[in-house]
Design an enzyme around this catalytic site. Structure first.
Site, PDB file in Angstrom:
ATOM      1  N   GLY A  32       0.812  -1.215   0.000  1.00 31.33           N
ATOM      2  CA  GLY A  32       0.000   0.000   0.000  1.00 31.33           C
ATOM      3  C   GLY A  32       0.834   1.248   0.000  1.00 31.33           C
ATOM      4  CB  ALA A  33       4.214   1.853  -1.089  1.00 30.77           C
ATOM      5  CG  ASN A  34      -1.250   3.715  -3.871  1.00 34.20           C
ATOM      6  OD1 ASN A  34      -1.342   2.683  -3.221  1.00 34.20           O
ATOM      7  ND2 ASN A  34      -2.277   4.523  -4.093  1.00 34.20           N
ATOM      8  CB  SER A  35      -1.729   7.313  -1.149  1.00 38.99           C
ATOM      9  OG  SER A  35      -2.549   6.276  -0.627  1.00 38.99           O
ATOM     10  N   GLY A  36      -0.375   8.010   1.411  1.00 41.78           N
ATOM     11  CA  GLY A  36      -0.448   7.967   2.860  1.00 41.78           C
ATOM     12  C   GLY A  36       0.803   7.480   3.558  1.00 41.78           C
ATOM     13  CG  LEU A  37       0.172   5.949   7.497  1.00 42.30           C
ATOM     14  CD1 LEU A  37      -0.398   4.911   8.449  1.00 42.30           C
ATOM     15  CD2 LEU A  37       0.854   7.071   8.278  1.00 42.30           C
ATOM     16  N   GLY A  38       2.201   4.556   3.641  1.00 42.09           N
ATOM     17  CA  GLY A  38       3.097   3.745   2.831  1.00 42.09           C
ATOM     18  C   GLY A  38       4.005   4.588   1.964  1.00 42.09           C
ATOM     19  CB  SER A 157      -5.666   1.078  14.082  1.00 40.14           C
ATOM     20  OG  SER A 157      -6.480   2.069  14.672  1.00 40.14           O
ATOM     21  CE1 TYR A 182      -9.075   0.050   9.886  1.00 42.14           C
ATOM     22  CE2 TYR A 182      -9.442   1.044  12.046  1.00 42.14           C
ATOM     23  CZ  TYR A 182      -8.638   0.855  10.928  1.00 42.14           C
ATOM     24  OH  TYR A 182      -7.388   1.452  10.859  1.00 42.14           O
TER      25      TYR A 182
END
Length: 313
Positions: A32-38, A157, A182
């Site tokens: 999941g590295a395309n946005s945010g924390l990644g 989380s 979640y």
């Protein structure tokens, strides 16, 4: 791990420079590295000289993220591989195509969407956040073990503390709640990472399983899942309360690179309520250490994914 000298307000970049050494010669896989924390994690690792394999479900968005980082860091070593954690066949293809590497950062996730299913029919949040990463970890274990100071960093989380594993309705077929499921998926992350650490130690395997959580950080996770009034409310609270994604990425970055990190540790923000701040050691929900719970979750995860992790309890 002090955050800064008295009276100073360090930036995330300054903190990285101060606390993390060169990662030249090491390869990190960040889901999941395309946005945010990644994306922030990949960016920081690139500045430290690491080779970073970035994963994305959407190839176009992934390519845009890689191009952005290559523009910022012309000497950076960023690569993109497609990975859809909602499809275990995609997880298997991805794992088979990887070379040996050093650190797996299980970062990708979904948060509070309407009830949906993975390709294999599992509840979407449990399937992506837990089962996809459980399968991936098991499938790449041998490649990690040939790495240098190998680690698995599982990102959870603070909401895991509100979670319970609903073994009687694991996929929310009879009582789905976005936040409840979640929290279940995030508790599953914690239970899995702690149990993985115990099994690694019991079997004498030199691999560290470490946990991290970002506190309340501004990413597209809060807006991509919730809908309607919930999405509007999340947008407002994120704008007012959340810290920047670059700050939120620091706990997982430290878990992945810190020289004093040990297996079984859990890193989160040092501020009030662990909602923001610089990385420090934090404690999980006590129930997450329950070995019977962990064994039950492990067994059912192997059953649902078809991935057997060869570690005796």
């Amino acid at each position: 791990m002090s955050s800064a000298a008295a009276g100073e307000k360090p930036t995330a970049a300054g903190w990285v420079t101060e606390h993390v050494s060169s990662q030249v010669g090491r390869t990190f896989v960040v889901t999941g590295a395309n946005s945010g924390l990644g994306l922030e994690t990949a960016r920081a690792l690139g500045t430290l000289g690491a080779r970073v394999v970035m994963t994305a479900r959407d190839r176009q968005r992934g390519e845009q993220a890689v191009e952005l980082l290559r523009t910022e860091q012309p000497e950076g070593r960023f690569e993109l591989l497609e990975l859809d954690l909602a499809d275990l066949d995609s997880v298997r293809r991805f794992a088979a195509g990887l070379d040996d590497f050093d650190v797996l950062i299980n970062n990708a996730g979904v948060m509070a969407p309407p009830r949906g299913q993975t390709a294999q029919g599992h509840e979407l949040q449990f399937g992506v956040n837990h089962l996809g990463h459980f399968a991936l970890t098991g499938l790449v274990l041998d490649k990690l073990l040939r790495g240098r100071d190998p680690r698995v960093v599982t990102v959870t989380s603070g909401l895991h503390k509100r979670g319970r594993i609903h073994f009687d309705d694991l996929h929310g077929e009879h009582g789905y709640s976005r936040t409840k499921y979640y929290a279940q998926s995030k508790l599953a992350n914690v239970v899995f990472a702690l149990e993985l650490n115990k099994r690694l130690r019991a079997n004498g395997v030199p691999l560290k399983s470490v946990l991290a959580h970002p506190g309340y950080s501004a990413t597209n996770l809060q807006s991509s899942g919730p809908t309607g009034v919930g999405k509007l409310l999340m947008k407002v609270t994120t704008r007012v309360l959340a810290q920047e994604a670059a700050m939120g990425a620091l706990p997982q970055l430290y878990a992945a690179t810190g020289s004093d990190v040990e297996g079984g540790q859990f890193y989160g923000p040092d501020g009030r309520g662990e909602s923001r701040g610089f990385p420090t050691l934090v404690e999980p929900l006590e129930a997450a250490r329950d070995r019977e719970l962990a064994k039950r979750l492990w067994d059912i995860s192997e059953e649902l994914t078809g991935v057997k992790i060869p570690l005796l309890p």
